[in-house]
Design an enzyme around this catalytic site. Structure first.
Site, mmCIF file in Angstrom:
data_model
loop_
_atom_site.group_PDB
_atom_site.id
_atom_site.type_symbol
_atom_site.label_atom_id
_atom_site.label_comp_id
_atom_site.label_asym_id
_atom_site.label_seq_id
_atom_site.Cartn_x
_atom_site.Cartn_y
_atom_site.Cartn_z
ATOM 1 C CE LYS A 87 -48.695 35.034 24.229
ATOM 2 N NZ LYS A 87 -50.010 34.398 24.844
HETATM 3 O O1 G3P Z 1 -48.689 33.374 28.569
HETATM 4 C C1 G3P Z 1 -47.940 32.005 28.610
HETATM 5 C C2 G3P Z 1 -49.161 31.316 29.746
HETATM 6 O O2 G3P Z 1 -49.927 31.057 29.298
HETATM 7 C C3 G3P Z 1 -47.876 29.834 30.094
HETATM 8 O O3 G3P Z 1 -48.029 29.699 31.285
HETATM 9 O O4 G3P Z 1 -48.646 28.079 32.773
HETATM 10 O O5 G3P Z 1 -48.528 26.954 30.102
HETATM 11 O O6 G3P Z 1 -45.853 27.858 31.793
HETATM 12 P P1 G3P Z 1 -47.272 27.346 31.510
#
Ligand code: G3P
Length: 226
Positions: A87
């Site tokens: 990633k």
């Molecule tokens: O896959 C990306 C994710 O983990 C980000 O999520 O909730 O931190 O915006 P969030």
């Protein structure tokens, strides 16, 4: 649409896998930190996830900041297991890194995507997966789903000459917070949603299902006691 789980927690991965619905795992440094892991244990932890999920892709994020660093770390991560996906956050350094890794047969998940041009560049560089974020748009009062729709439409307009035999590049809806995000992503044809465990559990439930289960249980008790 395929479901990935967005976590580095082994118990959560194990449980979601037991449901028979899991097509992949995505992690990032914050999710790894939440497991209480230390940087020195990162690669060993990724190996454990891959052991648990040997038949599905597992995204492991590089923390390198230069192209050379990303390529070097990407090669090291890819050597952990055949199902590792490297990633990388979209930036000037990660595009040539993704390209180098793609030419070597290493799958890259280009993350932190917030626009169609970013997604198109990632696909053109050879990314196997492209991860536009939904929830973080909502956080700033924008419409994350509308942004996702633009990305999916633009990416699907073209072919890129990488990963076509396995259906790539695929769009992973990331930063998913709610069942409605999942519904909207599926409606507009996103290939994948990567969903945190708590939100995945919410997807299993519906208030009317829960109410139905309660009334079945009550009726069953009455039948048994009749
Ligand atoms: O896959 C990306 C994710 O983990 C980000 O999520 O909730 O931190 O915006 P969030």
């Amino acid at each position: 649409m395929k479901f990935f789980i967005d976590t580095a927690n082994l118990d959560e991965i194990r449980e979601a896998k037991s449901w028979g619905i899991l097509s992949g795992v995505t992690t990032n440094p914050s999710l790894f930190a939440k497991t209480g892991g230390k940087l020195a244990d990162f690669e060993a932890h990724m190996a454990k996830i891959c052991e648990l999920c040997e038949d599905i892709p597992v995204s492991a994020e590089s923390t390198a900041e230069t192209c050379e660093g990303m390529v070097e770390e990407g090669r090291r991560l890819a050597a952990i297991a055949p199902n590792i996906v490297v990633k990388l956050p979209i930036c000037e350094a990660s595009l040539p890194a993704a390209h180098t890794l793609a030419l070597e047969g290493v799958r890259v998940n280009m993350t932190l995507i917030f626009s169609a041009p970013q997604a198109l560049l990632a696909a053109r560089a050879g990314a196997r997966y492209i991860s536009p974020f939904v929830g973080r748009f909502d956080d700033i009062g924008d419409d994350g789903i509308q942004q996702l729709e633009t990305v999916v439409s633009c990416v699907k307009n073209y072919s890129y000459g990488y990963w076509e035999a396995e259906g790539g590049p695929e769009v992973i809806t990331a930063s998913v917070r709610t069942p409605n995000h999942v519904t909207q992503a599926a409606l507009l044809g996103a290939d994948i949603a990567t969903v945190p465990f708590a939100a995945l559990k919410k997807c299993v439930h519906h208030p009317l299902t829960d109410r139905g289960l309660e009334s079945f249980a009550a009726d069953w008790e009455r039948v048994k006691n009749a």
